[in-house]
Motif scaffolding. Sequence first.
Motif, PDB file in Angstrom:
ATOM      1  N   PRO A   1       0.812  -1.224   0.000  1.00  0.00           N
ATOM      2  CA  PRO A   1       0.000   0.000   0.000  1.00  0.00           C
ATOM      3  C   PRO A   1       0.843   1.271   0.000  1.00  0.00           C
ATOM      4  CG  PRO A   1      -0.860  -1.586   1.569  1.00  0.00           C
ATOM      5  CD  PRO A   1       0.442  -2.135   1.096  1.00  0.00           C
ATOM      6  N   VAL A   2       1.900   1.294   0.797  1.00  0.00           N
ATOM      7  CA  VAL A   2       2.759   2.479   0.824  1.00  0.00           C
ATOM      8  C   VAL A   2       3.439   2.674  -0.524  1.00  0.00           C
ATOM      9  CG1 VAL A   2       4.840   3.496   1.827  1.00  0.00           C
ATOM     10  CG2 VAL A   2       3.140   2.413   3.306  1.00  0.00           C
ATOM     11  N   GLY A   3       3.979   1.574  -1.060  1.00  0.00           N
ATOM     12  CA  GLY A   3       4.627   1.662  -2.359  1.00  0.00           C
ATOM     13  C   GLY A   3       3.677   2.112  -3.452  1.00  0.00           C
ATOM     14  N   ALA A   4       2.454   1.600  -3.423  1.00  0.00           N
ATOM     15  CA  ALA A   4       1.465   1.997  -4.432  1.00  0.00           C
ATOM     16  C   ALA A   4       1.138   3.486  -4.314  1.00  0.00           C
ATOM     17  CB  ALA A   4       0.197   1.160  -4.271  1.00  0.00           C
ATOM     18  N   PHE A   5       1.039   3.967  -3.080  1.00  0.00           N
ATOM     19  CA  PHE A   5       0.753   5.392  -2.868  1.00  0.00           C
ATOM     20  C   PHE A   5       1.921   6.249  -3.377  1.00  0.00           C
ATOM     21  CE2 PHE A   5       1.304   9.160  -0.171  1.00  0.00           C
ATOM     22  CZ  PHE A   5       0.121   9.831  -0.461  1.00  0.00           C
ATOM     23  N   LEU A   6       3.140   5.831  -3.063  1.00  0.00           N
ATOM     24  CA  LEU A   6       4.309   6.596  -3.516  1.00  0.00           C
ATOM     25  C   LEU A   6       4.373   6.652  -5.041  1.00  0.00           C
ATOM     26  CD1 LEU A   6       7.088   5.343  -1.045  1.00  0.00           C
ATOM     27  CD2 LEU A   6       5.806   7.483  -0.960  1.00  0.00           C
ATOM     28  N   ARG A   7       4.071   5.518  -5.676  1.00  0.00           N
ATOM     29  CA  ARG A   7       4.106   5.506  -7.136  1.00  0.00           C
ATOM     30  C   ARG A   7       2.986   6.356  -7.730  1.00  0.00           C
ATOM     31  NH1 ARG A   7       5.809  -0.248  -9.781  1.00  0.00           N
ATOM     32  NH2 ARG A   7       7.872  -0.407  -8.816  1.00  0.00           N
ATOM     33  N   ARG A   8       1.799   6.221  -7.158  1.00  0.00           N
ATOM     34  CA  ARG A   8       0.653   6.951  -7.709  1.00  0.00           C
ATOM     35  C   ARG A   8       0.846   8.453  -7.609  1.00  0.00           C
ATOM     36  NH1 ARG A   8      -2.676   4.539  -4.913  1.00  0.00           N
ATOM     37  NH2 ARG A   8      -3.123   6.090  -3.305  1.00  0.00           N
ATOM     38  N   THR A   9       1.492   8.895  -6.547  1.00  0.00           N
ATOM     39  CA  THR A   9       1.715  10.336  -6.346  1.00  0.00           C
ATOM     40  C   THR A   9       3.075  10.795  -6.840  1.00  0.00           C
ATOM     41  OG1 THR A   9       2.570   9.868  -4.121  1.00  0.00           O
ATOM     42  CG2 THR A   9       0.198  10.367  -4.320  1.00  0.00           C
ATOM     43  N   SER A  10       3.901   9.860  -7.333  1.00  0.00           N
ATOM     44  CA  SER A  10       5.264  10.144  -7.802  1.00  0.00           C
ATOM     45  C   SER A  10       6.178  10.638  -6.691  1.00  0.00           C
ATOM     46  CB  SER A  10       5.250  11.180  -8.951  1.00  0.00           C
ATOM     47  OG  SER A  10       4.566  10.667 -10.074  1.00  0.00           O
ATOM     48  N   LEU A  11       5.797  10.418  -5.432  1.00  0.00           N
ATOM     49  CA  LEU A  11       6.667  10.823  -4.323  1.00  0.00           C
ATOM     50  C   LEU A  11       7.937   9.985  -4.266  1.00  0.00           C
ATOM     51  CD1 LEU A  11       3.997  11.400  -1.513  1.00  0.00           C
ATOM     52  CD2 LEU A  11       5.361  13.144  -2.698  1.00  0.00           C
ATOM     53  N   ASP A  12       7.886   8.771  -4.835  1.00  0.00           N
ATOM     54  CA  ASP A  12       9.089   7.938  -4.832  1.00  0.00           C
ATOM     55  C   ASP A  12      10.205   8.534  -5.694  1.00  0.00           C
ATOM     56  OD1 ASP A  12       7.515   7.458  -7.125  1.00  0.00           O
ATOM     57  OD2 ASP A  12       8.523   5.546  -7.480  1.00  0.00           O
ATOM     58  N   GLU A  13       9.868   9.510  -6.558  1.00  0.00           N
ATOM     59  CA  GLU A  13      10.858  10.121  -7.435  1.00  0.00           C
ATOM     60  C   GLU A  13      11.613  11.279  -6.769  1.00  0.00           C
ATOM     61  OE1 GLU A  13      11.212   8.742 -10.283  1.00  0.00           O
ATOM     62  OE2 GLU A  13       9.316   7.805 -10.831  1.00  0.00           O
ATOM     63  N   LEU A  14      11.176  11.713  -5.596  1.00  0.00           N
ATOM     64  CA  LEU A  14      11.764  12.911  -4.995  1.00  0.00           C
ATOM     65  C   LEU A  14      13.271  12.827  -4.759  1.00  0.00           C
ATOM     66  CD1 LEU A  14       9.015  14.057  -2.439  1.00  0.00           C
ATOM     67  CD2 LEU A  14       9.591  15.025  -4.682  1.00  0.00           C
ATOM     68  N   PRO A  15      13.842  11.668  -4.375  1.00  0.00           N
ATOM     69  CA  PRO A  15      15.301  11.625  -4.209  1.00  0.00           C
ATOM     70  C   PRO A  15      16.077  11.940  -5.489  1.00  0.00           C
ATOM     71  CG  PRO A  15      14.295   9.794  -3.045  1.00  0.00           C
ATOM     72  CD  PRO A  15      13.203  10.448  -3.841  1.00  0.00           C
ATOM     73  N   GLN A  16      15.420  11.908  -6.626  1.00  0.00           N
ATOM     74  CA  GLN A  16      16.108  12.246  -7.871  1.00  0.00           C
ATOM     75  C   GLN A  16      16.458  13.734  -7.941  1.00  0.00           C
ATOM     76  OE1 GLN A  16      14.033  10.499 -11.332  1.00  0.00           O
ATOM     77  NE2 GLN A  16      13.325   8.924  -9.892  1.00  0.00           N
ATOM     78  N   LEU A  17      15.912  14.525  -7.032  1.00  0.00           N
ATOM     79  CA  LEU A  17      16.356  15.918  -6.939  1.00  0.00           C
ATOM     80  C   LEU A  17      17.855  15.976  -6.640  1.00  0.00           C
ATOM     81  CD1 LEU A  17      13.354  17.343  -4.868  1.00  0.00           C
ATOM     82  CD2 LEU A  17      13.895  17.877  -7.263  1.00  0.00           C
ATOM     83  N   TRP A  18      18.352  14.970  -5.919  1.00  0.00           N
ATOM     84  CA  TRP A  18      19.788  14.890  -5.662  1.00  0.00           C
ATOM     85  C   TRP A  18      20.556  14.616  -6.959  1.00  0.00           C
ATOM     86  CZ3 TRP A  18      23.431  16.445  -2.714  1.00  0.00           C
ATOM     87  CH2 TRP A  18      24.660  15.810  -2.672  1.00  0.00           C
ATOM     88  N   ASN A  19      19.991  13.756  -7.828  1.00  0.00           N
ATOM     89  CA  ASN A  19      20.601  13.524  -9.138  1.00  0.00           C
ATOM     90  C   ASN A  19      20.661  14.806  -9.960  1.00  0.00           C
ATOM     91  OD1 ASN A  19      19.093  10.473  -8.827  1.00  0.00           O
ATOM     92  ND2 ASN A  19      21.216  10.530  -9.531  1.00  0.00           N
ATOM     93  N   ILE A  20      19.611  15.617  -9.867  1.00  0.00           N
ATOM     94  CA  ILE A  20      19.583  16.882 -10.604  1.00  0.00           C
ATOM     95  C   ILE A  20      20.629  17.831 -10.053  1.00  0.00           C
ATOM     96  CG2 ILE A  20      18.161  18.903 -11.160  1.00  0.00           C
ATOM     97  CD1 ILE A  20      15.716  17.017 -10.985  1.00  0.00           C
ATOM     98  N   LEU A  21      20.743  17.886  -8.723  1.00  0.00           N
ATOM     99  CA  LEU A  21      21.723  18.768  -8.091  1.00  0.00           C
ATOM    100  C   LEU A  21      23.138  18.353  -8.460  1.00  0.00           C
ATOM    101  CD1 LEU A  21      21.828  21.195  -6.180  1.00  0.00           C
ATOM    102  CD2 LEU A  21      22.003  19.591  -4.269  1.00  0.00           C
ATOM    103  N   ARG A  22      23.367  17.059  -8.584  1.00  0.00           N
ATOM    104  CA  ARG A  22      24.695  16.555  -8.958  1.00  0.00           C
ATOM    105  C   ARG A  22      24.999  16.761 -10.434  1.00  0.00           C
ATOM    106  NH1 ARG A  22      25.697  10.524  -6.967  1.00  0.00           N
ATOM    107  NH2 ARG A  22      27.155  10.860  -8.669  1.00  0.00           N
ATOM    108  N   GLY A  23      23.981  16.982 -11.258  1.00  0.00           N
ATOM    109  CA  GLY A  23      24.191  17.145 -12.687  1.00  0.00           C
ATOM    110  C   GLY A  23      23.968  15.889 -13.497  1.00  0.00           C
ATOM    111  N   ASP A  24      23.532  14.791 -12.842  1.00  0.00           N
ATOM    112  CA  ASP A  24      23.248  13.558 -13.579  1.00  0.00           C
ATOM    113  C   ASP A  24      22.014  13.709 -14.468  1.00  0.00           C
ATOM    114  OD1 ASP A  24      25.324  12.286 -12.223  1.00  0.00           O
ATOM    115  OD2 ASP A  24      24.000  11.678 -10.582  1.00  0.00           O
TER     116      ASP A  24
END
Length: 470
Positions: free
Chosen positions: A362-385
């Motif tokens: 249920p938690v995983g489904a909620f994270l995927r549905r709201t795209s909250l699981d993608e938030l750590p990718q802000l670190w990838n953006i900050l790094r330039g990846d």
Amino acid sequence: MGLPLEEWFAGELTAPMEPVRDGTRPRGLLGRVNGVAVLLVVVDVVALVATASSTAVSAAVAVLLAGVLLGVRASGRIYRRRLQLSWLHDLPRSLATTAIAFAAVSVLLLAAGWPPEVLLQLKVAVVSFTLVGEPARLAVFAFGRWCRRRFDRCDRTIVIGAGKVGVDLAEVMLRHPEYGLRPVGFIDPDPPGDRKFPVALLRDDLATAIDRLGVGTVVIAFSHAVDSPLVDAAVTAHRLGCSTLVVPRMFELHQDGPDVERLRSYPLLRLSTAPTTRPTWWIKRLVERGLALVALVLLAPVIGLCALAVLLESGRPIIFKQVRVGMDDQKFVIYKLRSVRQTGVDDSDVRWSVVGDSRVGPVGAFLRRTSLDELPQLWNILRGDMCIVGPRPERPGFVRQFSAIHELYWARHRVPTGLTGLAQVHGLRGDTSIVDRSRYDNYYIANWSLWLDVKIVLLTVGELCCRRNR
């Protein structure tokens, strides 16, 4: 009769040519500077200074006028790279951008409460600017044509297609160096065997030939057949930062337009330059990294709560790391909040995650549905990846698979990958058409602008808020 194909490939005509000869424009940073464009900017600045000194406009009005005028004329592509250095051809565009700039300044000054007398000063200024600038522009164009003829200040050019149209184009370039192109070779998978060529047939692939010969322009001269190798050639030239000119189909009836050049009687459609070579691209990267830093700070409590929910549902690790393919096929590690329960075997690199996966709680489904699981990718953006907007990154195994099956899937790696993209805001997430995703991604690259990025971000926010595709 021309030489057999084997002799063209084996003979001295295909021997390595010198990388860059004196008189040619190298492909470095200085080599990409267009001398005519620089001189046109200098002419406008000098004309502005002369106008401000000879009229009664105040310093504030002069500064405003300079900023608006140079901005409007740059937007109107007065300082563009061009083949035809013709003052008469460019005169309507020059006069129109000048008129628009002065009209805009007039409106701004009246809206700010300046007295109507300022309009008279601006009328005098526009006449003065035109009288000083246009004769100087005429001289710049004449000087540019002379330099191209006298000093061979021409782009080394590869012609894709050794048929009649390609050969005619190469001969025109050689006879008329004032257009700024010097052919150094043909590339053709099936050249005619009964024709003499003005320059060599090259056995290199396009990317190797561009690098070896210091090529700055690629002309695609197949006019009666358009197939995937031609598109591949255009993408390769685009990716390597070359100017790309295409002979349009039914070129005999093709009208002139904003992106159409003329090489004598031949129309050539100029494709846009690679996004990553434009000054606005660095604005994009700077803004996106700043936004990623701010978002990481502001959303830290949200990321913390999501991480706690993942920990309570399925334990550690909280952050999911996976290798993805980015720009120029470079691999990097992407970060996400884990939404799939741990199993004995990690099959994430070979299994395409789909809706209804039993491993998603249920938690995983909620994270995927709201795209909250993608938030750590802000670190990838900050790094330039990654960027905020760009084609979504994929796993290496699927990149190999999709590139082998789907035409031009490989071409989407010309720019950095993104957190969201044009395909995603059109509903292409998860188990959806790879062909459609590839088309949207390549459309995004071909039509990139800062406004397109803003539009995609707004559509992404709307989709997340309204729970529907736009």
